[in-house]
Design a protein around this motif. Structure first.
Motif: not given
Length: 349
Positions: A174-178
């Motif tokens: 989630x954090x790395x792809x948005x």
């Protein structure tokens, strides 16, 4: 594989009956479908029968999807398997070792505390006695269950099956792809495979042709659905829904290197850690070994009202998907099929 297809299906029907199985047994060798055995009700109250295209929950069987998502980020050089979680996730874990890596999480060797330790607890429903399942809508909702606890053992020391590790992997995606984890998996895996009947559905908004999960009380001869027994929506450690044909599409796409490069697919399916004698674990996938070679790759999932097994047998180019909306059955049917094939051919699948 047995030469007599009718005999194989007779055996599958018999073993399914003995196990009081409810669900779908879908067996394919190469391009030929050998069995599409269906039993039981998708909805008992309405007596709506299961079909080959019924959607079933697969619980932890979808940890492999999470692993593939991580491998895709590694291929894009966003992270590496050696990246410490502290460098790719803005979350506080005050009592975790600083050297825990992506590899440790993927292989269940991180040593972090689990929110549901399957070696210590056997009733998943106990988790939700004081925490309503309808509040578990996203990965961050699981953090209070383990975030501040202490390590079980040093990172890399040994294998210990761990659901919390996959929650963290999902948060990293989630954090790395948005994107929300479920959105990422549905677009980067399900859509790519043509798995149009699969998804992470909320239990209060299930689409048509979805089997309800059932918990049987054999002592009193009663049953109930699992609506208050599992989180309302699945995530990185389990809870997707799929059909037998969709799961078969997934295996075919994965093994044809359509989701990952050939090199990365080999990394995913490599036996990274020993679990016990002749049982290995890759990235999100189990492996059975015999005489020094892997004869079976498989995933499985068990939750209240859900049981699932799906296997790939490389030596015979066979794939098996067994989905059930009861708490048991797939394992016994899988073993019966494997034993029948060994009996008729003199060797394993």
């Amino acid at each position: 594989m047995p030469e007599n297809k009718a005999e194989l299906n007779r055996m599958i029907s018999e073993s399914s009956s003995q196990a009081d199985f409810s669900g779908v047994v879908y067996l394919k060798q190469g391009k030929e479908i050998l069995s599409e055995t269906v039993r039981g009700y998708a909805n008992r109250a309405e007596q709506r029968l299961n079909t080959v295209y019924t959607r079933f929950g697969i619980a932890s069987g979808c940890k492999l999807f999470t692993s593939i998502g991580i491998c895709q980020l590694v291929e894009e050089e966003i992270i590496s398997f050696k990246t410490p979680i502290s460098q790719c996730l803005d979350r506080s874990f005050p009592n975790f070792d600083e050297d825990i890596t992506i590899h440790h999480l993927l292989t269940h060797t991180s040593g972090i505390p689990d929110y549901f330790d399957e070696e210590e607890m056997d009733d998943y429903e106990e988790l939700w006695e004081n925490l309503p399942v309808y509040k578990m809508k996203g990965l961050k909702d699981f953090l209070p269950l383990f975030q501040d606890k202490h390590m079980m053992f040093p990172a890399g020391e040994r294998f210990h099956y761990n659901n919390a590790g996959y929650i963290i992997l999902g948060l990293i995606i989630e954090q790395q792809t948005g994107l929300r984890f479920t959105e990422y998996i549905e677009s980067k895996i399900f859509k790519k495979c043509g798995m149009y009947d699969s998804g992470y559905f909320s239990m209060d908004q299930l689409p048509a042709n979805t089997a309800l999960g059932y918990i049987d009380d054999h002592e009193n001869g009663t049953w109930r659905t699992n609506h208050y027994s599992v989180p309302i929506k699945g995530g990185a450690d389990g809870g997707a829904y799929t059909t037998a044909p969709d799961m078969m599409k997934f295996w075919e796409a994965l093994l044809q290197n359509e989701l990952l490069s050939e090199e990365m697919t080999k990394t995913l399916l490599h036996p990274h850690v020993d679990v016990k004698a002749e049982v290995k674990y890759g990235y999100g996938i189990w492996m059975n070994e015999k005489n020094g070679s892997i004869f079976k790759l498989h995933v499985m999932g068990y939750d209240p009202g859900i049981s699932f097994c799906s296997s790939v047998y490389p030596q015979s180019n066979s794939k098996l998907v067994i989905l059930s909306n009861k708490e048991d059955g797939p394992r016994n049917v899988t073993l019966a099929i494997e034993n029948e094939c060994m009996k008729s051919t003199g060797k394993r699948f």
